[in-house]
Motif scaffolding. Structure first.
Motif, short mmCIF file in Angstrom:
data_model
loop_
_atom_site.label_atom_id
_atom_site.label_comp_id
_atom_site.label_asym_id
_atom_site.label_seq_id
_atom_site.Cartn_x
_atom_site.Cartn_y
_atom_site.Cartn_z
N ARG A 52 31.84 -21.97 2.72
CA ARG A 52 30.51 -21.88 3.46
C ARG A 52 30.29 -20.41 4.21
NH1 ARG A 52 27.49 -25.63 7.83
NH2 ARG A 52 25.53 -24.44 7.86
N ALA A 53 29.13 -19.79 3.99
CA ALA A 53 29.03 -18.42 4.69
C ALA A 53 29.83 -17.61 4.41
CB ALA A 53 28.78 -18.63 6.25
N SER A 54 30.60 -17.32 3.14
CA SER A 54 31.53 -16.25 2.89
C SER A 54 30.91 -15.50 1.74
CB SER A 54 32.85 -17.00 2.15
OG SER A 54 32.46 -17.65 1.16
N ALA A 55 31.05 -13.89 1.83
CA ALA A 55 30.67 -12.92 0.95
C ALA A 55 31.44 -13.12 -0.42
CB ALA A 55 30.93 -11.78 1.61
N PRO A 56 30.79 -12.72 -1.35
CA PRO A 56 31.65 -12.47 -2.61
C PRO A 56 32.93 -11.83 -2.48
CG PRO A 56 29.25 -12.20 -2.98
CD PRO A 56 29.33 -12.04 -1.69
N ASN A 57 33.10 -11.08 -1.85
CA ASN A 57 34.33 -10.06 -1.76
C ASN A 57 35.25 -10.88 -0.95
OD1 ASN A 57 33.03 -9.63 0.48
ND2 ASN A 57 33.84 -7.57 0.87
N GLU A 58 35.16 -11.74 0.01
CA GLU A 58 35.87 -12.74 0.76
C GLU A 58 36.48 -13.80 -0.41
OE1 GLU A 58 34.43 -12.44 5.23
OE2 GLU A 58 33.51 -13.66 3.86
N ILE A 59 35.35 -14.41 -1.28
CA ILE A 59 35.73 -15.32 -2.17
C ILE A 59 36.89 -14.75 -3.09
CG2 ILE A 59 34.78 -16.60 -3.96
CD1 ILE A 59 34.14 -17.87 -1.53
N GLU A 60 36.59 -13.60 -3.42
CA GLU A 60 37.45 -13.09 -4.37
C GLU A 60 38.96 -12.73 -3.90
OE1 GLU A 60 37.77 -9.10 -7.45
OE2 GLU A 60 36.35 -9.10 -5.72
N PRO A 75 50.11 -23.03 -20.23
CA PRO A 75 50.39 -22.81 -21.98
C PRO A 75 48.92 -23.27 -22.39
CG PRO A 75 52.08 -24.14 -20.57
CD PRO A 75 51.11 -23.76 -19.65
N GLY A 76 48.69 -22.73 -23.55
CA GLY A 76 47.66 -22.65 -24.25
C GLY A 76 46.12 -22.13 -23.94
N LEU A 77 46.44 -21.67 -22.75
CA LEU A 77 45.12 -20.95 -22.28
C LEU A 77 44.80 -19.72 -23.26
CD1 LEU A 77 43.19 -20.73 -19.86
CD2 LEU A 77 44.92 -18.98 -18.82
N LEU A 78 43.47 -19.51 -23.41
CA LEU A 78 43.13 -18.50 -24.32
C LEU A 78 42.29 -17.52 -23.51
CD1 LEU A 78 41.58 -20.10 -27.45
CD2 LEU A 78 44.07 -19.13 -27.02
N ARG A 79 41.26 -17.97 -22.65
CA ARG A 79 40.80 -16.88 -21.84
C ARG A 79 40.35 -17.53 -20.30
NH1 ARG A 79 37.04 -17.17 -25.16
NH2 ARG A 79 37.17 -15.40 -26.18
N MET A 80 40.39 -16.71 -19.44
CA MET A 80 40.19 -17.15 -17.91
C MET A 80 39.04 -16.15 -17.57
SD MET A 80 42.58 -17.71 -14.70
CE MET A 80 43.58 -16.02 -14.77
N GLN A 81 37.77 -16.82 -17.19
CA GLN A 81 36.75 -16.02 -16.63
C GLN A 81 36.60 -16.51 -15.16
OE1 GLN A 81 33.15 -16.50 -19.15
NE2 GLN A 81 31.98 -15.04 -17.81
N SER A 82 36.37 -15.60 -14.25
CA SER A 82 35.93 -16.04 -12.97
C SER A 82 34.82 -15.38 -12.33
CB SER A 82 37.33 -15.37 -11.95
OG SER A 82 38.61 -15.93 -12.27
N SER A 83 34.23 -15.90 -11.37
CA SER A 83 32.99 -15.28 -10.84
C SER A 83 33.06 -15.88 -9.39
CB SER A 83 31.77 -15.94 -11.17
OG SER A 83 31.76 -17.35 -11.34
N ALA A 84 32.38 -14.85 -8.39
CA ALA A 84 32.43 -15.01 -7.00
C ALA A 84 31.03 -14.63 -6.50
CB ALA A 84 33.56 -14.11 -6.24
N ASN A 85 30.44 -15.70 -5.89
CA ASN A 85 29.10 -15.82 -5.41
C ASN A 85 29.03 -16.17 -3.98
OD1 ASN A 85 27.97 -15.50 -8.01
ND2 ASN A 85 28.36 -17.74 -8.24
#
Length: 481
Positions: A52-60, A75-85
């Motif tokens: 709570r109350a954190s900025a995206p750069n802090e989340i990252e 094992p078996g991971l093809l793609r990893m996609q991240s997002s910070a809000n």
């Protein structure tokens, strides 16, 4: 052909078999769940962490990057996609087709336990398997306050969670129910730094004391012939939290209420929803996979009607449905159904134009409903659903199922013209062409059958079409002979 010989010698049995096919086909048709499109399972796992109350750069930096370091070698991971809000970070993990998702889920949980640390006020990661629920929502309802209700609609979030959402989640076929636009209650402690400085209270030590707000066991004591459990009551109600003793000064306690104001308040607003110009709260419905959306929607509407007349009316609230996917599903399925009926009518008309004999046209046209009933039985047996893809497959097969019957009937006519009687012409007519029909049917099935075994999204989407066409074309061979 043995099958043709048996049929010619037992015409009543053939009629009974056709009637049974129609009966079981109709039963299977009524049992098939109705959906817009086939269910598509994606090998995905989502990890969501709120702070709570954190900025995206802090989340990252504080959450996303440590989680990525431990998850990237699964094992078996093809793609990893991240997002910070603002206040939330999420990671979507996509795995290879055929991955054991139970094992992958356990691996993700074990890897997340290896994250060195999280911020003190960050919540535990929330792990979900499969696609986002927002992709499967079938209905939205809007809850608003009545004109004579002065209370803010945002304050009813806890009421909706405890009453409305809980009731709707009990409807058969519902996977989850969520809401949007409300503000739940929270215990808010507002410190007065001047009073704390005047008394000499170190505010940096207060959070640790608040964190120990819990009942503690003090063992057992024996009194006579009875044993009593002793517990220290350290858990306060929100109204009593101000009586928490922070420290002692000169033999007198310093209470939390001496340096802060404690009360139940709504959380800070992060979103707002208006419907027809009035503040509202939206409730959405997510069904389970493979259910009949019409039955689920009927159950939801009945429950919503009961809530509107009972709990919501007493609370001064109204509820209205703003979105219903079954309307669009009905329109789409109806369009495909109408095209299917039109195709059958055109096929029968073309048959009549070329054959110019009512009995011959009727015999060939009967192969369409018989093959359709068999296709419905196969769909039911295979655990498929009735959707625009399977109905499109049935529409494609409408003209294909006539080929075998037309070929057999034309050859029988040729034998009749050569002077043979009906039974002899039928036997010779079928025996001369059934091999070619078998080869034609096998080549058609061989084209569509491999689609059933594809595990990717395209294979899952068009598997119903392949099953329908293969079943109908195979059935057309049996009906023809």
């Amino acid at each position: 052909m043995t099958l043709t010989k048996i049929s010619l010698s037992n015409p009543v049995a053939v009629v009974v078999a056709c009637i049974l096919l129609v009966i079981f086909g109709v039963i299977s048709l009524l049992r098939l769940p109705i959906q817009m499109t086939p269910d598509i399972s994606r090998p995905e796992i989502s990890v969501s962490t709120s702070w709570r109350a954190s900025a995206p750069n802090e989340i990252e930096s504080e959450i996303i990057e440590p989680q990525e370091d431990v998850l990237r070698s699964i094992p078996g991971l093809l793609r990893m996609q991240s997002s910070a809000n603002f206040g939330r970070g999420s990671i979507n993990l996509e795995f290879a087709i055929g991955t054991d998702m139970n094992r992958a889920l356990i691996e993700v949980m074990n890897r997340l336990n290896q994250v060195p640390r999280y911020p003190v006020d960050a919540n535990e990661p929330l792990i979900t398997v499969g696609a986002d629920d927002f992709e499967r929502i079938i209905a939205w309802f809007v809850v608003s306050a009545e004109p004579d209700n002065p209370r803010e609609i945002e304050s009813y979030q806890d009421f909706l969670d405890d009453i409305v959402i809980q009731r709707l989640e009990r409807v058969p076929g519902i996977s989850s129910v969520g809401s949007f636009g409300g503000r739940p209650q929270e215990v808010r402690i507002t410190f007065d730094p001047y009073r704390a400085a005047n008394i000499g209270v170190d505010l940096t030590r207060v959070p640790a004391q608040l964190g120990s707000n819990a009942d503690v066991s003090a063992g057992m004591t024996e009194v006579g012939r009875r044993d009593y459990t002793i517990r220290f009551r350290g858990k306060y109600e929100a109204s009593e939290l101000g009586e928490l003793v922070l420290e002692w000064r000169d033999g007198r306690p310093v209470f939390l209420r001496d340096v802060a104001r404690v009360g139940m308040e709504m959380v800070d607003a992060t979103n707002i929803l208006h419907n027809n110009g009035k503040p509202s709260i939206a409730v959405y419905i997510v069904p389970e996979s493979g259910v009949n959306v019409y039955e689920v929607m009927a159950g939801v509407k009945a429950e919503v009607s009961s809530l509107a007349e009972d709990e919501l009316a007493r609370a001064g609230l109204t509820i209205a449905q703003s979105s219903d996917d079954t309307v669009y599903i009905s329109a789409s399925v109806g369009m495909v159904r109408n095209n299917l009926l039109l195709g059958v009518s055109l096929a029968v008309a073309v048959l009549w134009w070329f054959l110019r004999k009512f009995r011959a046209t009727l015999i060939v046209a009967l192969s369409i409903p018989l093959c359709g009933m068999i296709a419905f039985m196969v769909l039911d047996f295979a655990g498929r659903t009735l959707n625009i893809i399977s109905l499109a497959g049935l529409a494609f097969a409408t003209g294909m199922v006539l080929d075998a019957a037309i070929v057999v009937l034309e050859n029988i006519f040729r034998q009749r013209e050569a002077g043979l009687d009906g039974n002899a012409a039928s036997m010779r007519g079928v025996s001369q062409v059934w091999g070619a029909l078998l080869a034609s049917t096998a080549t058609t099935v061989a084209i569509f059958m491999p689609v059933i075994f594809l595990q990717n999204e395209a294979g899952q989407l068009f598997a119903d079409l392949a099953v329908t066409i293969s079943a109908a074309v195979t059935a057309s061979l049996l009906v023809a002979v």
